[in-house]
Scaffold this active site. Structure first.
Site, PDB file in Angstrom:
ATOM      1  N   HIS A 190       0.698  -1.264  -0.082  1.00  0.00           N
ATOM      2  CA  HIS A 190       0.117  -0.113  -0.046  1.00  0.00           C
ATOM      3  C   HIS A 190       0.773   1.078   0.093  1.00  0.00           C
ATOM      4  CE1 HIS A 190       0.640   1.572   4.298  1.00  0.00           C
ATOM      5  NE2 HIS A 190       0.834   0.190   4.505  1.00  0.00           N
TER       6      HIS A 190
HETATM    7  N1  UDP Z   1      -4.065  -5.282   8.417  1.00  0.00           N
HETATM    8  C1  UDP Z   1      -5.343  -5.984   8.572  1.00  0.00           C
HETATM    9  N2  UDP Z   1      -6.039  -6.269   7.315  1.00  0.00           N
HETATM   10  C2  UDP Z   1      -5.578  -6.524   6.210  1.00  0.00           C
HETATM   11  C3  UDP Z   1      -3.999  -6.136   6.106  1.00  0.00           C
HETATM   12  C4  UDP Z   1      -3.310  -5.298   7.201  1.00  0.00           C
HETATM   13  O1  UDP Z   1      -5.968  -6.113   9.514  1.00  0.00           O
HETATM   14  O2  UDP Z   1      -5.998  -6.665   5.160  1.00  0.00           O
HETATM   15  C5  UDP Z   1      -3.497  -4.906   9.793  1.00  0.00           C
HETATM   16  C6  UDP Z   1      -2.118  -5.658  10.141  1.00  0.00           C
HETATM   17  O3  UDP Z   1      -2.358  -6.932  10.784  1.00  0.00           O
HETATM   18  C7  UDP Z   1      -1.453  -4.684  10.732  1.00  0.00           C
HETATM   19  C8  UDP Z   1      -2.004  -3.489  10.269  1.00  0.00           C
HETATM   20  O4  UDP Z   1      -3.169  -3.791   9.523  1.00  0.00           O
HETATM   21  O5  UDP Z   1      -1.947  -4.773  12.042  1.00  0.00           O
HETATM   22  C9  UDP Z   1      -0.806  -2.880   9.324  1.00  0.00           C
HETATM   23  O6  UDP Z   1      -1.358  -1.741   8.815  1.00  0.00           O
HETATM   24  P1  UDP Z   1      -0.914  -0.966   7.379  1.00  0.00           P
HETATM   25  O7  UDP Z   1      -0.015  -2.296   6.481  1.00  0.00           O
HETATM   26  O8  UDP Z   1      -1.779  -0.458   6.457  1.00  0.00           O
HETATM   27  O9  UDP Z   1       0.027   0.094   7.986  1.00  0.00           O
HETATM   28  P2  UDP Z   1       1.613   0.231   8.315  1.00  0.00           P
HETATM   29  O10 UDP Z   1       1.894  -0.788   9.309  1.00  0.00           O
HETATM   30  O11 UDP Z   1       2.333   0.131   6.933  1.00  0.00           O
HETATM   31  O12 UDP Z   1       1.891   1.736   8.553  1.00  0.00           O
END
Ligand code: UDP
Length: 355
Positions: free
Chosen positions: A202
């Site tokens: 993403h």
């Molecule tokens: N996550 C979720 N469903 C999904 C994809 C990710 O619940 O389909 C959760 C994942 O377990 C983690 C969080 O979303 O706790 C991560 O978010 P994201 O990847 O959007 O953000 P980043 O961590 O890169 O800031």
């Protein structure tokens, strides 16, 4: 003591689940939802499933570029903070919402606490890195998840108010592991445990330009084993708007789905052969569950996982991804890089003591 917590993105809702609970045992927490993530499957689902308290205020920033969203959030936070008169503003992680909360607090003279302070990928072109650096340098309470984060801050001359508290995502992971284990996981998709990959993508760097999208499609089409990809709305929108969605949807071993809730996602992660991701949080969650991780970036702020041999940085390069997937041997021991799953309690104690 009154604390205003500002959240607005999927990973912040996950962090808020253990944190709000711990904070509310010690202080009055006012929860503000910026509305940066507003799709039901990125927002409401998380409040319902993880028991995050209903927001006291919704900024409803809605769709827009990061700069527009930042401007709108700042405009709406000013009167809100003036009316609430908190003793501290607490921001989490590294998103536009984090930056808005940090700037608003600083401009209004409210002490600022930053959860997940001190992380650095050393890539200043990443919006997340810009947000982290600003939030850290405006904070008087810096709540670091790792020793590396404390060292990063020390190198930038930030030593006062720094606490190593552990990682609150580990708290969330432990808190919800039993509920996640009770979910159908791969069985619901006809996938065999240990014989599929879980994919997430993403970041702006992977989705914002035509060249980046070409590289992404090429990488995912190079995967020749069963894989499930819950597609982030931003990624889906970019793939559809540029006519690339069908090229992925037609790939025989790749199953595309809408984003799933935290429990279903964790269930899929726990049984995956490996995770392929550009997410920060997912790299750590793979580590928590002992699942090998292939990270589609050239840098990471979670350096321990790479140095320890649990996570492989491949960039968006099909040959490097295939090579990493062919050799996923993991060290037998997982050191406690991220603490003991009690970060939320330490954060709440540090916040209460800072009053
Ligand atoms: N996550 C979720 N469903 C999904 C994809 C990710 O619940 O389909 C959760 C994942 O377990 C983690 C969080 O979303 O706790 C991560 O978010 P994201 O990847 O959007 O953000 P980043 O961590 O890169 O800031």
């Amino acid at each position: 003591m009154k604390v205003v917590s500002v959240v607005g993105n999927r990973p912040q809702f996950v962090k808020a689940a253990p944190l709000s609970r711990a904070l509310r045992a010690r202080v009055d927490e006012v929860l503000v939802h910026s509305g940066q993530h507003y799709d039901p499957e990125l927002a409401d689902l998380f409040f319902d499933e993880l028991g995050v308290p209903r927001p006291d205020h919704a900024l409803e920033v809605g769709h827009g570029t990061p700069v527009t969203q930042l401007a709108v959030m700042l405009q709406r936070l000013e009167p809100l903070l003036a009316a609430e008169r908190p003793d501290m503003v607490l921001v989490y992680g590294d998103t536009t919402t984090t930056l808005a909360g940090a700037l608003a607090a600083a401009k209004l003279g409210v002490p600022l606490g930053h959860v997940e302070a001190g992380l650095r990928s050393f890539d200043r072109s990443m919006p997340e890195e810009q947000n982290r650096v600003v939030a850290d340098h405006l904070s008087s309470l810096l709540l670091c998840p790792t020793d590396t984060a404390v060292e990063n801050l020390a190198r930038e001359g930030v030593v006062a108010g720094v606490h190593q508290v552990g990682d609150v995502m580990l708290d969330a992971s432990r808190m919800f592991a039993p509920a996640a284990a009770a979910r159908p996981g791969p069985a619901a998709l006809g996938l065999e445990p240990g014989r599929y990959l879980l994919v997430t993508v993403h970041r702006a760097a992977a989705t914002d330009t035509e060249a980046a999208l070409d590289a992404l499609v090429e990488v995912l089409r190079a995967i020749d084993e069963p894989a499930v990809f819950p597609v982030h709305p931003r990624t889906r929108h970019r793939l559809e708007a540029t006519g690339r969605w069908d090229a992925l949807a037609g790939h025989p071993t790749l199953r595309l789905s809408p984003p799933v809730g935290y429990l279903d996602f964790t269930a899929l992660l726990m049984s995956a052969r490996a995770v392929v991701t550009d997410s920060g949080g997912v790299q750590k969650e793979a580590y928590f569950h002992g699942v090998p991780c292939v990270t589609l970036r050239d840098t990471t702020e979670w350096v321990e996982t790479v140095e320890g041999g649990f996570n492989h940085l491949t960039g968006m390069d099909p040959a490097r991804v295939r090579a990493a997937l062919a050799d996923l041997a993991m060290p037998a021991e997982r050191p406690p890089y991220y603490g003991d799953g009690r970060a939320a309690e330490r954060i709440a104690a540090a916040v209460a003591a800072a009053a």
